[in-house]
Write an enzyme that holds these catalytic residues in place. Structure first.
Site, short mmCIF file in Angstrom:
data_model
loop_
_atom_site.label_atom_id
_atom_site.label_comp_id
_atom_site.label_asym_id
_atom_site.label_seq_id
_atom_site.Cartn_x
_atom_site.Cartn_y
_atom_site.Cartn_z
N ASN A 15 49.56 36.81 39.95
CA ASN A 15 48.08 36.81 38.82
C ASN A 15 48.06 38.19 38.18
OD1 ASN A 15 46.30 37.14 37.20
ND2 ASN A 15 44.91 36.44 39.22
N ARG A 103 49.44 32.62 36.76
CA ARG A 103 48.19 32.39 36.95
C ARG A 103 48.30 32.80 34.68
NH1 ARG A 103 42.79 33.93 38.57
NH2 ARG A 103 41.29 32.63 37.21
N HIS A 191 38.51 29.14 34.37
CA HIS A 191 38.96 28.65 36.25
C HIS A 191 38.88 27.45 36.52
CE1 HIS A 191 35.32 32.13 35.32
NE2 HIS A 191 36.82 33.01 35.95
N GLY A 220 31.84 34.78 39.93
CA GLY A 220 32.33 35.59 40.30
C GLY A 220 31.79 36.99 39.47
N ARG A 251 29.74 41.12 30.82
CA ARG A 251 29.80 40.08 29.61
C ARG A 251 28.19 39.64 29.54
NH1 ARG A 251 35.14 36.82 30.87
NH2 ARG A 251 35.18 38.08 32.83
N MET A 294 27.34 42.91 41.85
CA MET A 294 26.02 42.44 42.78
C MET A 294 25.88 43.35 43.54
SD MET A 294 23.72 40.09 41.65
CE MET A 294 24.23 38.98 41.01
N ARG A 295 26.82 43.42 44.37
CA ARG A 295 26.50 43.71 45.43
C ARG A 295 24.79 46.02 45.95
NH1 ARG A 295 32.53 43.45 47.28
NH2 ARG A 295 32.72 43.93 45.18
N GLU A 388 42.40 29.89 44.23
CA GLU A 388 43.14 29.56 43.08
C GLU A 388 44.34 29.71 43.25
OE1 GLU A 388 40.07 32.24 41.93
OE2 GLU A 388 40.18 31.03 39.43
P1 ADP Z 1 37.26 38.22 40.11
O1 ADP Z 1 36.14 37.06 39.13
O2 ADP Z 1 36.99 39.41 40.42
O3 ADP Z 1 38.36 37.01 40.92
P2 ADP Z 1 35.55 37.29 42.73
O4 ADP Z 1 35.32 35.93 42.48
O5 ADP Z 1 36.00 38.25 43.95
O6 ADP Z 1 36.38 37.93 41.16
O7 ADP Z 1 33.97 38.10 42.84
C1 ADP Z 1 34.03 39.86 42.84
C2 ADP Z 1 32.50 40.13 43.12
O8 ADP Z 1 31.88 39.74 43.59
C3 ADP Z 1 31.41 41.52 42.78
O9 ADP Z 1 31.85 42.01 41.60
C4 ADP Z 1 30.80 41.31 43.36
O10 ADP Z 1 30.06 41.15 42.56
C5 ADP Z 1 30.26 40.27 44.37
N1 ADP Z 1 30.45 39.98 45.57
C6 ADP Z 1 31.03 39.98 46.83
N2 ADP Z 1 30.81 40.05 47.53
C7 ADP Z 1 29.67 39.92 47.61
C8 ADP Z 1 28.16 40.77 48.18
N3 ADP Z 1 28.69 40.81 49.50
N4 ADP Z 1 26.53 40.40 47.85
C9 ADP Z 1 27.10 39.74 47.15
N5 ADP Z 1 27.56 40.36 46.06
C10 ADP Z 1 29.00 40.23 46.11
#
Ligand code: ADP
Length: 402
Positions: A15, A103, A191, A220, A251, A294-295, A388
Site C-alpha cells: 500500500n 492497493r 474503502h 478510521g 477532511r 480521535m484519541r 484490507e
Molecule cells: P487509516 O484510515 O489511516 O487506515 P485507521 O483505520 O488505522 O486509519 O484508524 C486510525 C484512527 O483511528 C486514528 O487516527 C485514531 O483517530 C483512531 N483510533 C485508533 N485507536 C483509537 C482509540 N483507542 N480510541 C480512539 N480512536 C482511536
C-alpha cells in the site's frame, strides 16, 4: 507463474503513498480456507526526510526498527528495491516471493474486480490519475518500480472502488447534466476492500444476517459508510472523491458546494490551495484546532474538542439513517477501522442518536470492544476488525493466470 505452478511461496501486499509504504507478507497455506496466512508486516515511513523501517512478525516479534538514511534517495520507487531485498532476506529459503498485490485507489468504471497488471493495463490505470491525483500516481509508481526490479514477478492491482461498481445509477450519479456524468463525474466510493472483507466475514460467521441489510461504518482516519444487501454495495457515503460523506481527521465530509464558489471568488483560492484546505486542514482538526486524532479528542474537556467529536458522531448517525433509506430498513450495524474498532465513547455517542430506530448499545460490552455490543432486543450491532491486506492477498492469488 500460473496457479497450477504454485504450491509453496510468499505473497507481498503493498500500500504505497507519497512518502510511506505499508507492506504485508503472506504465505500460501493449503490448510487455510482462504489459501493464505500472514507471516510478517511493516512500514517504511518518512521517505525523503528520514526513512524508517519498522516490521513485526505475525506473532508480534520485532523484526526491524531501523533508519535507512543511506538507502533513501528521496522517493518511494527508489527505495522499493531495497525493501524487496530486506523482505526476501527475511523470508525462509523455501518460501520464494511469487507475486505482489497492490492497493490501487481507482479502477474507474472499468474494473469491478482486481486485475493482473500488464504494461497496457498500467497505462490505462495511469489515465485514471485525474480521478485520484493524490493517490493513484503513488500506487502506480510502486507497480512500475517493482516491474523494473523484478520483471518476472506477477503483479495484481486491487481497487478501492471495485466493490461499489455494481451500484445502480440511482445511487451512483449526481444530479449533474448527463454530459458530465457521461464523462465519469459520478460517485465511485472508496474503502471497497474493507467493505468486501466485512461482507465476506459476515457470510462466513453470520450467514443469515449477511443476506440482510447491513450498514458498515468504516471509521478510521479516512471514514466512510456503506449499506450492503446480500453482501453487495447498494450505496456508500464517499463519492467522486474521498472528500464526500462524513467528516474525517482532516477532511470536512459533505459541505455546501457554494462554500467552494465563495472561497474561489472572495478569497481568491485556486485548486491547490483548496486541495490543501479540504484534504489537510478540515474535519476533526479544523473544528478542534487541537488534533486530527480521535484519541486526543473524545475525552478532552476543551469545548472545541467536544464539538468536533459531537459533529463527527451526529453526521455518522445521520449517514446511517440516510443509507438505510436505500434498503428500506436495516438488519444490522457494523463498526470497523481505528475509531470504529477501538473508541467506545464514539460508538456510544453515535448510538445515542439512533435509539429511535431500535439501536441500543450495552455499556459493558461496548467498553471492552466486544464482538457484539448491542443490548438484548436491539438491532444487532457488531465490531468487526477489518483486514484490507488479507483481502488483497486473497485477490492476488485468485488473479494469477489459471
Ligand atoms: P487509516 O484510515 O489511516 O487506515 P485507521 O483505520 O488505522 O486509519 O484508524 C486510525 C484512527 O483511528 C486514528 O487516527 C485514531 O483517530 C483512531 N483510533 C485508533 N485507536 C483509537 C482509540 N483507542 N480510541 C480512539 N480512536 C482511536
Amino acid at each position: 507463474m500460473t496457479q497450477s505452478d504454485i504450491n509453496k511461496g510468499a505473497l507481498l501486499v503493498l500500500n504505497s503513498g507519497s512518502s510511506s509504504v505499508k507492506f504485508s507478507i503472506f504465505q500460501l497455506d493449503a490448510e487455510s480456507a482462504e489459501g493464505v496466512s500472514p507471516l510478517f508486516a511493516g512500514q517504511l515511513t518518512g521517505i525523503g526526510t528520514d526513512a524508517h523501517l519498522k516490521a513485526k512478525s505475525e506473532a508480534g516479534e520485532k523484526l526491524a526498527d531501523e533508519h535507512w538514511a543511506a538507502k533513501d534517495e528521496g522517493t518511494v520507487p527508489s527505495i522499493l528495491p531495497h525493501l524487496l531485498v530486506w523482505i526476501e532476506a527475511n523470508l525462509p529459503a523455501d518460501l520464494p516471493l511469487i507475486t505482489a498485490g497492490h492497493r490501487v485507489v481507482h479502477g474507474s468504471e472499468v474494473y469491478d474486480k482486481p486485475v493482473l497488471v500488464t504494461p497496457q493495463i498500467l497505462k490505462q490505470l495511469e489515465s485514471f490519475s485525474p480521478l485520484a491525483p493524490l493517490h493513484q500516481p503513488q500506487n502506480l509508481a510502486a507497480i512500475e518500480a517493482l516491474a523494473k526490479t523484478r520483471p518476472d514477478l506477477p503483479q495484481v492491482a486491487c481497487f478501492d472502488t471495485a466493490f461499489h461498481q455494481g451500484q445502480s445509477d440511482l445511487y451512483s450519479i449526481y444530479a449533474l447534466p448527463k454530459r458530465l456524468t457521461d464523462k465519469g463525474i459520478r460517485s465511485y466510493g472508496f474503502h471497497g476492500l474493507s467493505y468486501e472483507y466485512i461482507a465476506h466475514f459476515m457470510q462466513q460467521e453470520m450467514p443469515d444476517l449477511a443476506k440482510g441489510r447491513v450498514v458498515v461504518a468504516h471509521l478510521g482516519n479516512g471514514a466512510s459508510l456503506s449499506v450492503l444487501q446480500d453482501g453487495k454495495s447498494i450505496e456508500t457515503s464517499m463519492g467522486f472523491s474521498a472528500l464526500e460523506g462524513v467528516p474525517m481527521g482532516t477532511r470536512p465530509g459533505s459541505i455546501d458546494p457554494g462554500i467552494l464558489l465563495h472561497l474561489m471568488r472572495e478569497y481568491d483560492m485556486g485548486a491547490e490551495e483548496m486541495e490543501k484546505l479540504l484534504y489537510r486542514e478540515c474535519g476533526l482538526l479544523g473544528i478542534s484546532e487541537i488534533s486530527n486524532d480521535m484519541r486526543d479528542l473524545y475525552d478532552n474537556p476543551d469545548p472545541r474538542a467536544q464539538l468536533a467529536v459531537d459533529y463527527f458522531c451526529s453526521r455518522v448517525a445521520k449517514q446511517i439513517v440516510s443509507l438505510a433509506v436505500a434498503t428500506g430498513g436495516l438488519d444490522a450495524l457494523v463498526f470497523t477501522a481505528g475509531i470504529g474498532e477501538y473508541c467506545a465513547d464514539v460508538r456510544k455517542r453515535i448510538s445515542g442518536y439512533l435509539n429511535w430506530i431500535g439501536i441500543r448499545i450495552d455499556a459493558a460490552r461496548n467498553d471492552v470492544n466486544a464482538p457484539q455490543i448491542s443490548e438484548e432486543g436491539s438491532l444487532p450491532v457488531f465490531i468487526i476488525p477489518t483486514d484490507e491486506e488479507i483481502m488483497i492477498a486473497r485477490h492476488t492469488l485468485k488473479a494469477l493466470p489459471a
